[in-house]
Design an enzyme around this catalytic site. Structure first.
Site, short mmCIF file in Angstrom:
data_model
loop_
_atom_site.label_atom_id
_atom_site.label_comp_id
_atom_site.label_asym_id
_atom_site.label_seq_id
_atom_site.Cartn_x
_atom_site.Cartn_y
_atom_site.Cartn_z
N ASN A 102 -0.80 -8.41 -8.78
CA ASN A 102 -0.85 -7.06 -9.30
C ASN A 102 -0.23 -7.06 -10.70
O ASN A 102 0.87 -7.59 -10.88
CB ASN A 102 -0.08 -6.12 -8.36
CG ASN A 102 -0.28 -4.67 -8.69
OD1 ASN A 102 -0.29 -4.27 -9.84
ND2 ASN A 102 -0.43 -3.87 -7.66
N HIS B 23 -8.92 -2.72 -2.22
CA HIS B 23 -7.97 -3.81 -2.41
C HIS B 23 -6.77 -3.57 -1.51
O HIS B 23 -6.27 -2.46 -1.39
CB HIS B 23 -7.54 -3.95 -3.87
CG HIS B 23 -7.03 -2.68 -4.49
ND1 HIS B 23 -7.88 -1.66 -4.88
CD2 HIS B 23 -5.79 -2.28 -4.78
CE1 HIS B 23 -7.15 -0.67 -5.40
NE2 HIS B 23 -5.88 -1.02 -5.34
N HIS C 135 -2.90 -4.36 -0.63
CA HIS C 135 -1.64 -4.80 -1.23
C HIS C 135 -0.84 -5.63 -0.23
O HIS C 135 -0.73 -5.27 0.95
CB HIS C 135 -0.80 -3.59 -1.65
CG HIS C 135 -1.41 -2.80 -2.76
ND1 HIS C 135 -1.08 -3.00 -4.08
CD2 HIS C 135 -2.34 -1.81 -2.75
CE1 HIS C 135 -1.77 -2.18 -4.83
NE2 HIS C 135 -2.54 -1.44 -4.05
#
Length: 188
Positions: free
Chosen positions: A80, A150, A152
């Site tokens: 990220n 997406h 995390h």
């Protein structure tokens, strides 16, 4: 031998004067101007299509430039750019799909496998005590890029929520993203 009182360091009385910055005080500033692009939403896709999608674009770059840690058949793991903690990565399907329910069975299985593997790798290189794992589905749920799913994977350590994010609204990261990518990729 100096007493405790004598050995204490005196507070710094150095101040940098700069016209227009406000009242001079004893606070030191930790500047993070790179975060302004995130706050302003710069380069954020404005539609739901693949055109301009950063996750679609990253998949076409080399791993080092894109901060991709590992690639699979239908998903990849990427750091990220605005991590909550060191090692914060995301598992992203190559296919441009917004909703978890739109994944194929194969994609769903590989997202799960990559997530498990990411946890093992992060634990092995950084000794993470726990993880926050999640999908933010839609803008209302906090998805920064809602058009491309997406997941995390955020490593956590006991006491990692110190005064900086609470008081200073700043996260201190001890390692550059490129170094973190190399460390995780080598352990993958």
């Amino acid at each position: 031998m100096a007493s405790d009182d004598e050995s204490r360091e005196e507070p710094r009385e150095e101040f940098v004067e700069q016209d227009g910055v406000g009242v001079t005080d004893q606070l030191q500033r930790l500047w993070t101007p790179h975060r302004l692009a995130y706050i302003k939403g710069e380069n954020k896709p404005d539609g739901d299509g693949e055109s301009g999608c950063p996750f679609c674009r990253l998949a076409g770059l080399d791993d080092e430039s894109a901060l991709i840690v590992a690639r699979g058949e239908s998903v990849y793991a990427v750091l990220n750019l605005y991590p909550y903690n060191p090692g914060h990565l995301m598992v992203v399907p190559y296919r441009h799909v917004a909703d978890y329910t739109d994944l194929t069975a194969e994609e769903t299985a590989e997202v799960a496998d990559f997530t498990k593997h990411a946890m093992r790798v992060i634990r092995s290189v950084s000794g993470a005590h726990g993880f926050n794992i999640g999908l933010n589905q839609g803008v209302a749920a906090g998805a920064g890029i809602a058009a491309h799913l997406h997941q995390h994977v955020v490593p956590r350590w006991g006491g990692d929520s110190n005064f900086m994010p609470v008081v200073g609204h700043t996260k201190v990261l001890p390692q550059l993203l490129g170094e973190t990518r190399t460390l995780l990729a080598d352990a993958w």
